[in-house]
Design a protein around this motif. Structure first.
Motif, PDB file in Angstrom:
ATOM      1  N   VAL A 160       0.856  -1.178   0.000  1.00  7.00           N
ATOM      2  CA  VAL A 160       0.000   0.000   0.000  1.00  7.00           C
ATOM      3  C   VAL A 160       0.889   1.223   0.000  1.00  7.00           C
ATOM      4  O   VAL A 160       1.882   1.290   0.728  1.00  7.00           O
ATOM      5  N   GLY A 161       0.551   2.185  -0.854  1.00 12.12           N
ATOM      6  CA  GLY A 161       1.374   3.377  -0.984  1.00 12.12           C
ATOM      7  C   GLY A 161       0.693   4.610  -0.417  1.00 12.12           C
ATOM      8  O   GLY A 161      -0.471   4.890  -0.729  1.00 12.12           O
ATOM      9  N   PHE A 162       1.432   5.342   0.400  1.00 12.83           N
ATOM     10  CA  PHE A 162       0.958   6.605   0.954  1.00 12.83           C
ATOM     11  C   PHE A 162       1.913   7.713   0.515  1.00 12.83           C
ATOM     12  O   PHE A 162       3.130   7.537   0.548  1.00 12.83           O
ATOM     13  N   ALA A 163       1.352   8.851   0.119  1.00 17.88           N
ATOM     14  CA  ALA A 163       2.173  10.019  -0.187  1.00 17.88           C
ATOM     15  C   ALA A 163       1.982  11.113   0.849  1.00 17.88           C
ATOM     16  O   ALA A 163       2.729  12.091   0.872  1.00 17.88           O
ATOM     17  N   GLY A 164       0.970  10.967   1.700  1.00 11.94           N
ATOM     18  CA  GLY A 164       0.742  11.965   2.738  1.00 11.94           C
ATOM     19  C   GLY A 164       0.258  13.290   2.206  1.00 11.94           C
ATOM     20  O   GLY A 164       0.495  14.344   2.799  1.00 11.94           O
ATOM     21  N   LEU A 165      -0.435  13.253   1.066  1.00  7.51           N
ATOM     22  CA  LEU A 165      -0.973  14.464   0.459  1.00  7.51           C
ATOM     23  C   LEU A 165      -2.472  14.299   0.269  1.00  7.51           C
ATOM     24  O   LEU A 165      -2.955  13.193   0.031  1.00  7.51           O
ATOM     25  N   ARG A 166      -3.185  15.414   0.328  1.00  5.80           N
ATOM     26  CA  ARG A 166      -4.599  15.359  -0.002  1.00  5.80           C
ATOM     27  C   ARG A 166      -4.984  16.616  -0.773  1.00  5.80           C
ATOM     28  O   ARG A 166      -4.362  17.670  -0.635  1.00  5.80           O
ATOM     29  N   GLN A 167      -5.996  16.450  -1.624  1.00 13.36           N
ATOM     30  CA  GLN A 167      -6.495  17.573  -2.395  1.00 13.36           C
ATOM     31  C   GLN A 167      -6.989  18.684  -1.465  1.00 13.36           C
ATOM     32  O   GLN A 167      -7.733  18.432  -0.521  1.00 13.36           O
ATOM     33  N   GLU A 168      -6.546  19.898  -1.742  1.00 12.63           N
ATOM     34  CA  GLU A 168      -7.007  21.029  -0.940  1.00 12.63           C
ATOM     35  C   GLU A 168      -8.390  21.461  -1.403  1.00 12.63           C
ATOM     36  O   GLU A 168      -8.608  21.726  -2.598  1.00 12.63           O
ATOM     37  N   ARG A 169      -9.319  21.504  -0.476  1.00 15.43           N
ATOM     38  CA  ARG A 169     -10.695  21.856  -0.818  1.00 15.43           C
ATOM     39  C   ARG A 169     -10.778  23.271  -1.369  1.00 15.43           C
ATOM     40  O   ARG A 169     -10.147  24.194  -0.875  1.00 15.43           O
ATOM     41  N   GLY A 170     -11.568  23.401  -2.436  1.00 10.45           N
ATOM     42  CA  GLY A 170     -11.775  24.702  -3.036  1.00 10.45           C
ATOM     43  C   GLY A 170     -10.682  25.155  -3.965  1.00 10.45           C
ATOM     44  O   GLY A 170     -10.761  26.259  -4.516  1.00 10.45           O
ATOM     45  N   ARG A 171      -9.655  24.311  -4.165  1.00 12.20           N
ATOM     46  CA  ARG A 171      -8.555  24.661  -5.072  1.00 12.20           C
ATOM     47  C   ARG A 171      -8.595  23.740  -6.283  1.00 12.20           C
ATOM     48  O   ARG A 171      -9.207  22.662  -6.248  1.00 12.20           O
ATOM     49  N   PRO A 172      -7.938  24.115  -7.389  1.00 15.03           N
ATOM     50  CA  PRO A 172      -7.966  23.286  -8.593  1.00 15.03           C
ATOM     51  C   PRO A 172      -7.432  21.881  -8.325  1.00 15.03           C
ATOM     52  O   PRO A 172      -6.566  21.689  -7.446  1.00 15.03           O
ATOM     53  N   PRO A 173      -7.939  20.861  -9.079  1.00 12.95           N
ATOM     54  CA  PRO A 173      -7.412  19.501  -8.914  1.00 12.95           C
ATOM     55  C   PRO A 173      -5.903  19.477  -9.059  1.00 12.95           C
ATOM     56  O   PRO A 173      -5.335  20.117  -9.946  1.00 12.95           O
ATOM     57  N   GLY A 174      -5.248  18.728  -8.170  1.00 12.39           N
ATOM     58  CA  GLY A 174      -3.795  18.664  -8.171  1.00 12.39           C
ATOM     59  C   GLY A 174      -3.149  19.655  -7.228  1.00 12.39           C
ATOM     60  O   GLY A 174      -1.921  19.755  -7.169  1.00 12.39           O
ATOM     61  N   THR A 175      -3.971  20.422  -6.446  1.00 13.44           N
ATOM     62  CA  THR A 175      -3.448  21.328  -5.438  1.00 13.44           C
ATOM     63  C   THR A 175      -3.508  20.614  -4.096  1.00 13.44           C
ATOM     64  O   THR A 175      -4.589  20.305  -3.604  1.00 13.44           O
ATOM     65  N   PHE A 176      -2.343  20.333  -3.527  1.00 12.95           N
ATOM     66  CA  PHE A 176      -2.287  19.442  -2.370  1.00 12.95           C
ATOM     67  C   PHE A 176      -1.802  20.155  -1.119  1.00 12.95           C
ATOM     68  O   PHE A 176      -1.060  21.140  -1.187  1.00 12.95           O
ATOM     69  N   VAL A 177      -2.204  19.604   0.008  1.00 10.27           N
ATOM     70  CA  VAL A 177      -1.631  19.959   1.307  1.00 10.27           C
ATOM     71  C   VAL A 177      -1.153  18.672   1.962  1.00 10.27           C
ATOM     72  O   VAL A 177      -1.609  17.572   1.628  1.00 10.27           O
ATOM     73  N   LEU A 178      -0.210  18.820   2.885  1.00 14.84           N
ATOM     74  CA  LEU A 178       0.339  17.662   3.579  1.00 14.84           C
ATOM     75  C   LEU A 178      -0.605  17.169   4.669  1.00 14.84           C
ATOM     76  O   LEU A 178      -1.255  17.961   5.356  1.00 14.84           O
ATOM     77  N   ASP A 179      -0.660  15.847   4.812  1.00  9.47           N
ATOM     78  CA  ASP A 179      -1.261  15.283   6.009  1.00  9.47           C
ATOM     79  C   ASP A 179      -0.270  15.414   7.153  1.00  9.47           C
ATOM     80  O   ASP A 179       0.905  15.051   7.010  1.00  9.47           O
ATOM     81  N   ASN A 180      -0.717  15.933   8.298  1.00  6.49           N
ATOM     82  CA  ASN A 180       0.158  15.954   9.457  1.00  6.49           C
ATOM     83  C   ASN A 180       0.197  14.577  10.107  1.00  6.49           C
ATOM     84  O   ASN A 180      -0.429  13.622   9.623  1.00  6.49           O
ATOM     85  N   ALA A 181       0.924  14.462  11.199  1.00  6.21           N
ATOM     86  CA  ALA A 181       1.115  13.150  11.832  1.00  6.21           C
ATOM     87  C   ALA A 181      -0.212  12.528  12.249  1.00  6.21           C
ATOM     88  O   ALA A 181      -0.432  11.321  12.085  1.00  6.21           O
ATOM     89  N   GLY A 182      -1.115  13.345  12.767  1.00  6.31           N
ATOM     90  CA  GLY A 182      -2.400  12.814  13.194  1.00  6.31           C
ATOM     91  C   GLY A 182      -3.249  12.339  12.038  1.00  6.31           C
ATOM     92  O   GLY A 182      -3.885  11.277  12.114  1.00  6.31           O
ATOM     93  N   ALA A 183      -3.276  13.121  10.943  1.00  5.80           N
ATOM     94  CA  ALA A 183      -4.054  12.729   9.773  1.00  5.80           C
ATOM     95  C   ALA A 183      -3.495  11.458   9.153  1.00  5.80           C
ATOM     96  O   ALA A 183      -4.250  10.583   8.716  1.00  5.80           O
ATOM     97  N   MET A 184      -2.175  11.332   9.126  1.00  2.00           N
ATOM     98  CA  MET A 184      -1.575  10.119   8.583  1.00  2.00           C
ATOM     99  C   MET A 184      -1.901   8.915   9.458  1.00  2.00           C
ATOM    100  O   MET A 184      -2.208   7.823   8.960  1.00  2.00           O
ATOM    101  N   ALA A 185      -1.862   9.104  10.757  1.00  4.22           N
ATOM    102  CA  ALA A 185      -2.208   8.009  11.664  1.00  4.22           C
ATOM    103  C   ALA A 185      -3.647   7.557  11.440  1.00  4.22           C
ATOM    104  O   ALA A 185      -3.948   6.351  11.485  1.00  4.22           O
ATOM    105  N   GLU A 186      -4.547   8.507  11.186  1.00  2.00           N
ATOM    106  CA  GLU A 186      -5.941   8.150  10.920  1.00  2.00           C
ATOM    107  C   GLU A 186      -6.071   7.337   9.641  1.00  2.00           C
ATOM    108  O   GLU A 186      -6.813   6.341   9.592  1.00  2.00           O
ATOM    109  N   ARG A 187      -5.358   7.742   8.593  1.00  2.00           N
ATOM    110  CA  ARG A 187      -5.438   7.007   7.322  1.00  2.00           C
ATOM    111  C   ARG A 187      -4.870   5.590   7.467  1.00  2.00           C
ATOM    112  O   ARG A 187      -5.417   4.622   6.936  1.00  2.00           O
ATOM    113  N   VAL A 188      -3.758   5.466   8.171  1.00  2.00           N
ATOM    114  CA  VAL A 188      -3.166   4.149   8.383  1.00  2.00           C
ATOM    115  C   VAL A 188      -4.095   3.278   9.232  1.00  2.00           C
ATOM    116  O   VAL A 188      -4.283   2.090   8.947  1.00  2.00           O
ATOM    117  N   ALA A 189      -4.678   3.855  10.263  1.00  2.00           N
ATOM    118  CA  ALA A 189      -5.594   3.090  11.110  1.00  2.00           C
ATOM    119  C   ALA A 189      -6.806   2.622  10.320  1.00  2.00           C
ATOM    120  O   ALA A 189      -7.272   1.477  10.486  1.00  2.00           O
TER     121      ALA A 189
END
Length: 287
Positions: A160-189
């Motif tokens: 399984v591959g994680f990049a730790g990025l997510r689409q920023e809401r309200g911005r054009p597709p391909g505009t990303f923000v980083l997942d912080n440690a807590g957000a990454m832990a949630e995705r892994v869980a």
């Protein structure tokens, strides 16, 4: 717990042969190619075949193939041929696509995320059928951040591959923000809750490596370079698992700790960081 393995994502054809050999010499275990359109962008499968031809040990793979780009019958032929020509060293990385402008350039319709994920899900079944008489499905990596893609990975992927990025809401597709440690832990869980006891390798696509005696200054530079959009604070950047700042010893300790927390044992860096990250590779091999 899996031993550490290391990959480098190659994006530039210049000096391809020498770079692939150098990656193997430095101890990397994987050479991967992305699947994007644009000037200077490599077609992944010919590039990977060439990489395997000039190396002996490393595995090669897509990180990742944009499945909605493809007619699946033709894609299956590319996969089967590449796996044969690389001597079975192919890891097939798949994703659902996220760059609208690439679909526009290719003259392909841009569908909402749910439909792209559905195409990926259906495509996995068709690929398995088409590859059944061609040596079968190569080792499979599925990468993404959404519930739908992670569900597919939990059911079918070897990696399984994680990049730790997510689409920023309200911005054009391909505009990303980083997942912080807590957000990454949630995705892994979330992923672990679906994968159960399946033996799956966890890959992290590292976004930045800086070898420095001043971690905070390196994080502050990233914060400034990204107009402070990627994180709420420098502290968030210092603990984000997809960013590595510090001395070699500090980064080694970070990766050991993050493997314990998230399971990340297969680390991929981008080509410009290949030499920078090499001392960390040397320290962690076999651990």
């Amino acid at each position: 717990m899996n031993e550490f393995t290391f990959g480098v994502s190659m994006r530039d054809a210049t000096g391809w042969t020498a770079k692939c050999r150098r990656a193997e010499e430095l101890g990397y275990d994987h050479i991967t190619a992305p699947d994007h359109l644009g000037t200077g962008r490599l077609a992944p499968f010919p590039a990977l075949t060439a990489a395997a031809a000039v190396t002996e040990r490393v595995r090669v793979g897509t990180l990742v193939s944009n499945v909605p780009f493809y007619n699946l019958a033709l894609f299956a032929r590319e996969v089967a041929t590449t796996n044969q020509l690389t001597g079975g060293r192919l890891d097939l990385g798949l994703g659902s696509g996220h760059m609208k402008h690439e679909f526009d350039k290719a003259g392909l319709p841009w569908h909402k995320a749910a439909d792209r994920i559905s195409y990926l899900a259906d495509g996995l079944g068709e690929l398995r059928t088409r590859l059944a008489d061609e040596g079968g499905m190569p080792r499979l990596l599925i990468a993404g951040n959404s519930d739908g893609v992670l569900r597919l990975a939990a059911e079918q992927a070897d990696i399984v591959g994680f990049a730790g990025l997510r689409q920023e809401r309200g911005r054009p597709p391909g505009t990303f923000v980083l997942d912080n440690a807590g957000a990454m832990a949630e995705r892994v869980a979330y992923f672990r809750s679906l994968a159960g006891k399946r033996a799956i390798e966890y890959n992290m696509l590292v976004q930045r490596v800086v070898i420095t005696d001043d971690r905070r200054a390196a994080a502050a530079e990233w914060h400034a370079d990204t107009e402070e959009r990627t994180a709420a604070s420098i502290e968030e950047l210092l603990t984000a698992p997809q960013l590595l700042f510090g001395t070699v010893d500090e980064i080694v300790a970070q990766l050991v700790s993050r493997r314990e927390r998230y399971g990340f044992s297969y680390l991929t860096v981008f080509e410009p960081m290949m030499e920078t990250f090499a001392p960390v590779v040397a320290e962690l091999r076999g651990r």
